[in-house]
Design an enzyme around this catalytic site. Structure first.
Site, PDB file in Angstrom:
ATOM      1  N   SER A   1      40.263  53.027   0.680  1.00  0.00           N
ATOM      2  CA  SER A   1      39.242  54.004   0.326  1.00  0.00           C
ATOM      3  C   SER A   1      38.544  53.613  -0.967  1.00  0.00           C
ATOM      4  CB  SER A   1      39.849  55.395   0.179  1.00  0.00           C
ATOM      5  OG  SER A   1      40.600  55.483  -1.018  1.00  0.00           O
TER       6      SER A   1
ATOM      7  N   LYS B   1      50.202  61.955  -7.472  1.00  0.00           N
ATOM      8  CA  LYS B   1      50.431  63.217  -6.764  1.00  0.00           C
ATOM      9  C   LYS B   1      50.741  63.003  -5.276  1.00  0.00           C
ATOM     10  CE  LYS B   1      45.540  64.335  -5.825  1.00  0.00           C
ATOM     11  NZ  LYS B   1      45.615  64.431  -4.361  1.00  0.00           N
TER      12      LYS B   1
ATOM     13  N   THR C   1      38.809  72.608   1.636  1.00  0.00           N
ATOM     14  CA  THR C   1      39.917  71.900   1.002  1.00  0.00           C
ATOM     15  C   THR C   1      41.019  71.703   2.027  1.00  0.00           C
ATOM     16  OG1 THR C   1      41.611  71.917  -0.735  1.00  0.00           O
ATOM     17  CG2 THR C   1      40.963  74.045   0.147  1.00  0.00           C
TER      18      THR C   1
ATOM     19  N   SER D   1      44.233  70.996   0.917  1.00  0.00           N
ATOM     20  CA  SER D   1      45.475  71.151   0.162  1.00  0.00           C
ATOM     21  C   SER D   1      46.040  72.555   0.309  1.00  0.00           C
ATOM     22  CB  SER D   1      45.206  70.858  -1.323  1.00  0.00           C
ATOM     23  OG  SER D   1      46.173  71.458  -2.156  1.00  0.00           O
TER      24      SER D   1
ATOM     25  N   ARG E   1      48.086  74.038  -1.581  1.00  0.00           N
ATOM     26  CA  ARG E   1      48.058  74.684  -2.901  1.00  0.00           C
ATOM     27  C   ARG E   1      46.674  75.250  -3.183  1.00  0.00           C
ATOM     28  NH1 ARG E   1      45.411  72.892  -7.347  1.00  0.00           N
ATOM     29  NH2 ARG E   1      45.449  70.754  -6.587  1.00  0.00           N
TER      30      ARG E   1
ATOM     31  N   GLY F   1      38.754  63.759   4.500  1.00  0.00           N
ATOM     32  CA  GLY F   1      37.624  62.873   4.268  1.00  0.00           C
ATOM     33  C   GLY F   1      37.527  62.446   2.823  1.00  0.00           C
TER      34      GLY F   1
ATOM     35  N   VAL G   1      35.541  61.482  -0.877  1.00  0.00           N
ATOM     36  CA  VAL G   1      34.775  62.328  -1.797  1.00  0.00           C
ATOM     37  C   VAL G   1      33.328  62.448  -1.352  1.00  0.00           C
ATOM     38  CG1 VAL G   1      33.879  62.495  -4.149  1.00  0.00           C
ATOM     39  CG2 VAL G   1      36.283  61.899  -3.773  1.00  0.00           C
TER      40      VAL G   1
ATOM     41  N   CYS H   1      55.092  66.958  -1.257  1.00  0.00           N
ATOM     42  CA  CYS H   1      53.851  66.806  -2.013  1.00  0.00           C
ATOM     43  C   CYS H   1      52.776  67.791  -1.569  1.00  0.00           C
ATOM     44  CB  CYS H   1      53.312  65.381  -1.865  1.00  0.00           C
ATOM     45  SG  CYS H   1      54.435  64.080  -2.399  1.00  0.00           S
TER      46      CYS H   1
END
Length: 330
Positions: free
Chosen positions: A14, A82, A126, A128, A130, A149, A151, A243
Site C-alpha cells: 500500500s 497498532k 470507518t 474500526s 473502536r 480501502g 486513504v 487488535c
C-alpha cells in the site's frame, strides 16, 4: 559479521506502508552506511476485502510479512504498530520503535461540520470497531458505514458525497503528505483516545539477526515512544483482546512520568469503562540497561518490567470494573 550488502526491508504494497517504510529505510541507511531496499509483500489484509471484524483483524496485515522474514526473503519489517498482535513470536524481536507521529484520529468532512453536529442520517465511514463505538457515542444520530480501502479511496468517498465523513489516523495523512482540501477535525485524547500503538511504527527482525544490524536499528529507537506503546500494548494483552477490539489506550511521557488513558467500549457505544492513571519513571535504570529492544541487564533483569507491570495494573483495573463483559476474546 559486518557486510556492505543491501538491507532488505519487507513492507506491504500500500502507498501508506511504502511511505512509512521509506522513512525508516532512509533513516537506517544514514545510521548504517548501507543501502536499504524495499521488498513489497502482499498480505491477507491487502487481498481480502471483507470487513476486518469478519476476517479477524489480529495479525491480518503482519502474518505474511513475518513468514517472509523467517524464510529469509527480507532482513527487517516495518509495521504500523497498532496492527501487530501483542504476542511476539520467539524467533522475532521488535528492534526499534522510531519516534511516534501524531497519534490522534481525524474526522474528514466536506464542509467542516463537527462530528457531534452531523445531522441525523449522515453517513460516517470507518472499519474500526473502536471508532464505530466512539462515533455512536459522539454522533448518535449518524449512520456508521463499515468501510475498507486506502486513504485516497476513503477521501474520494467523502468528496463524491457517498459519505459525509470518514475517520482516519492523523499519522497516516501526514506520512502520505495528503493535500486534500477536505476539512479536518482533530480529536483530543481525553474524549477520543486511540488504538494501542497508533501513530507508532515497529521495526521487526530476527532475534538472532547480525549484531551490526541490531545495533543500527537500536539507533532508530525512541525511548519515550517505546515506553508509551509498551504500556498501551500491555493493557491490550492484559485484557486478552485483539487488535480490532473496541478499546483504546494512549500513553504519554512527560519528564519523569507516564500517564495512560484506557477505555473499553460496548460495541453499540452505550457503555464505556475507563481508567486514567499516572506512574513515575525510573529513567536512569532504563537508560543504563537498554530501552527494551532485546538488551537485558547483565544480571538478567528486564528493564521494562516495571513499565509492563504498570500496564497490567491498568488492565486489571478495567477488568475489575467489568470490561471483560464488553470485549470479544482474542
Amino acid at each position: 559479521m559486518i557486510t556492505d550488502a543491501p538491507i532488505r526491508l519487507g513492507t506491504r504494497r500500500s502507498a501508506l506502508a511504502q511511505a512509512q517504510s521509506q522513512q525508516v529505510a532512509d533513516a537506517l541507511a544514514k545510521v548504517s552506511g548501507r543501502v536499504v531496499e524495499l521488498v513489497p509483500i502482499v498480505s491477507e489484509g491487502d487481498t481480502n476485502r471483507a470487513s476486518l471484524s469478519e476476517i479477524g483483524g489480529t495479525g491480518v496485515f503482519a502474518n505474511r510479512l513475518r513468514e517472509a522474514l523467517v524464510a529469509g526473503d527480507c532482513d527487517i519489517l516495518v509495521h504500523s504498530l497498532k496492527d501487530l498482535p501483542t504476542q511476539e513470536p520467539a524467533e522475532l524481536v521488535i528492534a526499534a520503535t522510531p519516534e511516534r507521529a501524531d497519534a490522534r484520529d481525524v474526522v474528514i468532512t466536506r464542509d467542516g461540520t463537527p462530528l457531534q453536529e452531523l445531522p441525523g442520517g449522515a453517513k460516517v465511514g470507518t472499519g474500526s470497531p473502536r471508532r464505530i463505538a466512539q462515533v455512536r457515542r459522539r454522533a448518535p444520530r449518524a449512520e456508521v458505514v463499515d468501510i475498507r480501502g486506502n486513504v485516497d479511496s476513503r477521501l474520494a468517498r467523502v468528496e463524491s458525497g457517498e459519505l459525509d465523513a470518514v475517520i482516519l489516523a492523523a499519522a497516516g495523512l501526514a506520512r502520505l503528505g495528503s493535500e486534500s482540501t477536505l476539512h479536518r477535525e482533530y480529536l483530543g485524547f481525553s474524549e477520543w483516545p486511540t488504538a494501542p500503538g497508533q501513530g507508532a511504527l515497529a521495526v521487526e527482525t530476527l532475534a538472532d539477526a547480525p549484531a551490526d544490524l541490531l545495533a543500527a536499528l537500536a539507533d532508530l529507537d525512541d525511548e519515550d515512544t517505546r515506553l508509551a506503546v509498551t504500556v498501551e500494548r500491555t493493557i491490550l494483552a492484559g485484557l486478552e483482546a485483539g487488535c480490532q477490539a473496541p478499546m483504546a489506550a494512549h500513553a504519554r511521557v512527560r519528564d519523569d512520568e507516564i500517564r495512560v488513558r484506557a477505555v473499553v467500549y460496548e460495541p453499540g457505544g452505550d457503555r464505556r469503562i475507563g481508567v486514567d492513571v499516572t506512574e513515575s519513571l525510573n529513567r536512569g535504570y532504563i537508560r543504563r540497561n537498554g530501552s527494551g529492544n532485546g538488551a537485558n541487564a547483565a544480571d538478567g533483569a528486564d528493564p521494562m518490567h516495571a513499565i509492563r507491570a504498570f500496564g497490567m495494573s491498568a488492565a486489571h483495573r478495567l477488568l475489575e470494573q467489568g470490561a471483560a463483559d464488553l470485549l470479544p476474546r482474542e
